[in-house]
Design a protein around this motif. Sequence first.
Motif, PDB file in Angstrom:
ATOM      1  N   ASN A 289       0.432  -1.576   0.625  1.00 54.15           N
ATOM      2  CA  ASN A 289      -0.122   0.014   0.192  1.00 54.15           C
ATOM      3  C   ASN A 289       0.647   1.334   0.145  1.00 54.15           C
ATOM      4  OD1 ASN A 289      -2.814  -0.802   0.595  1.00 54.15           O
ATOM      5  ND2 ASN A 289      -1.667  -2.090   2.338  1.00 54.15           N
ATOM      6  N   MET A 290       2.562   1.247  -0.853  1.00 57.06           N
ATOM      7  CA  MET A 290       2.916   2.079  -0.405  1.00 57.06           C
ATOM      8  C   MET A 290       2.918   3.979  -1.309  1.00 57.06           C
ATOM      9  SD  MET A 290       5.823   1.442   1.134  1.00 57.06           S
ATOM     10  CE  MET A 290       6.918   2.485   1.038  1.00 57.06           C
ATOM     11  N   ASP A 291       1.535   3.422  -2.403  1.00 54.12           N
ATOM     12  CA  ASP A 291       1.084   4.348  -2.920  1.00 54.12           C
ATOM     13  C   ASP A 291       0.259   4.828  -2.307  1.00 54.12           C
ATOM     14  OD1 ASP A 291       2.692   4.114  -5.490  1.00 54.12           O
ATOM     15  OD2 ASP A 291       1.331   2.821  -6.373  1.00 54.12           O
ATOM     16  N   LEU A 292      -1.151   4.327  -1.737  1.00 55.20           N
ATOM     17  CA  LEU A 292      -1.563   4.942  -0.388  1.00 55.20           C
ATOM     18  C   LEU A 292      -0.543   5.127   0.554  1.00 55.20           C
ATOM     19  CD1 LEU A 292      -4.820   4.951   0.320  1.00 55.20           C
ATOM     20  CD2 LEU A 292      -3.988   2.727   1.252  1.00 55.20           C
ATOM     21  N   PHE A 293      -0.168   4.933   0.905  1.00 54.84           N
ATOM     22  CA  PHE A 293       0.884   6.067   1.870  1.00 54.84           C
ATOM     23  C   PHE A 293       0.983   7.616   1.192  1.00 54.84           C
ATOM     24  CE2 PHE A 293       1.444   1.584   3.677  1.00 54.84           C
ATOM     25  CZ  PHE A 293       0.310   1.737   4.722  1.00 54.84           C
ATOM     26  N   TYR A 294       1.982   7.348   0.993  1.00 59.48           N
ATOM     27  CA  TYR A 294       2.405   8.754  -0.232  1.00 59.48           C
ATOM     28  C   TYR A 294       1.202   9.585  -0.074  1.00 59.48           C
ATOM     29  CZ  TYR A 294       6.585   6.125  -0.807  1.00 59.48           C
ATOM     30  OH  TYR A 294       8.367   6.141  -1.152  1.00 59.48           O
ATOM     31  N   LYS A 295      -0.049   8.302  -0.472  1.00 59.81           N
ATOM     32  CA  LYS A 295      -0.905   9.533  -1.019  1.00 59.81           C
ATOM     33  C   LYS A 295      -1.346  10.847   0.030  1.00 59.81           C
ATOM     34  CE  LYS A 295      -6.485   9.417  -2.214  1.00 59.81           C
ATOM     35  NZ  LYS A 295      -7.101   9.003  -2.718  1.00 59.81           N
ATOM     36  N   TYR A 296      -1.416   9.900   0.832  1.00 60.32           N
ATOM     37  CA  TYR A 296      -1.897  10.687   2.577  1.00 60.32           C
ATOM     38  C   TYR A 296      -1.055  11.429   2.873  1.00 60.32           C
ATOM     39  CZ  TYR A 296      -6.849   8.613   2.193  1.00 60.32           C
ATOM     40  OH  TYR A 296      -7.678   8.167   1.467  1.00 60.32           O
ATOM     41  N   GLY A 297      -0.248  10.673   2.475  1.00 60.75           N
ATOM     42  CA  GLY A 297       1.705  11.500   3.102  1.00 60.75           C
ATOM     43  C   GLY A 297       1.858  12.965   1.976  1.00 60.75           C
ATOM     44  N   GLY A 298       1.645  12.811   1.462  1.00 62.24           N
ATOM     45  CA  GLY A 298       1.317  14.341  -0.049  1.00 62.24           C
ATOM     46  C   GLY A 298       0.261  14.845   0.632  1.00 62.24           C
ATOM     47  N   ARG A 299      -0.549  14.234   0.581  1.00 58.40           N
ATOM     48  CA  ARG A 299      -1.867  15.514   1.084  1.00 58.40           C
ATOM     49  C   ARG A 299      -2.179  16.262   2.296  1.00 58.40           C
ATOM     50  NH1 ARG A 299      -7.680  12.509   1.055  1.00 58.40           N
ATOM     51  NH2 ARG A 299      -6.920  12.322  -0.886  1.00 58.40           N
ATOM     52  N   ILE A 300      -1.176  15.676   3.839  1.00 59.50           N
ATOM     53  CA  ILE A 300      -1.235  16.512   5.111  1.00 59.50           C
ATOM     54  C   ILE A 300      -0.456  16.916   4.743  1.00 59.50           C
ATOM     55  CG2 ILE A 300      -2.175  14.852   6.462  1.00 59.50           C
ATOM     56  CD1 ILE A 300       0.609  13.202   7.361  1.00 59.50           C
ATOM     57  N   LEU A 301       1.463  16.871   3.730  1.00 59.97           N
ATOM     58  CA  LEU A 301       2.490  17.255   3.794  1.00 59.97           C
ATOM     59  C   LEU A 301       2.294  19.241   2.837  1.00 59.97           C
ATOM     60  CD1 LEU A 301       5.454  17.363   4.573  1.00 59.97           C
ATOM     61  CD2 LEU A 301       5.912  16.668   2.064  1.00 59.97           C
ATOM     62  N   HIS A 302       1.217  18.481   2.135  1.00 57.44           N
ATOM     63  CA  HIS A 302       0.650  19.940   0.890  1.00 57.44           C
ATOM     64  C   HIS A 302      -0.649  21.038   2.181  1.00 57.44           C
ATOM     65  CE1 HIS A 302      -1.056  22.550  -2.372  1.00 57.44           C
ATOM     66  NE2 HIS A 302      -2.511  21.855  -1.832  1.00 57.44           N
TER      67      HIS A 302
END
Length: 180
Positions: A69-82
């Motif tokens: 699920n790395m793409d999922l983690f990256y998606k949410y990580g990117g969202r909270i960083l943004h």
Amino acid sequence: PGPEKYPHLGHAKALILNYELAKRKNGKFILRFEDTNPELVKEEYYKVMIENFSWLGVNWDELQYASDNMDLFYKYGGRILHNGNAYACYCKKEIISKHRMKGVECDCRKTENKISFEKFLKEGSGIIRLKGNMKHQNTTMRDPTLFRFVLKQHPRTGKKYKLWPTYDFQNAVMDGYFKI
């Protein structure tokens, strides 16, 4: 479980308790390998855990690997960083610990260093930290780490990823996403 060691009595206790609760409540039992720390994960532990858990008579409805699920983690990580709810931190471990103990924000947090997840990933250094409450009584809640770089090869994904979510972030995302 994290496939980081051979299974032990604690694994069996948690496994059987959750399996029985799922059965009694007509729920779904998901066996999830929490394998987002390539420093510790080993191929042999996946296999022996599956064999041992089957031997205990536990049947899972679904087998999940957090590393899938790395793409999922990256998606949410990117969202909270943004959204500004997390930040890139380049402080040394000792400084982070010292600031957490004192309840003081690090310079990285103060600087408002807006960086995209993609750019951070390309940089290849630092960590991503949640903007928490630096006065929280529990020091681990003071700007906890969400992602860190781990360059060791992962037994399932190889060298495809180098930025890995922490256990707490990985579990929060998967539990929410899969409605667990």
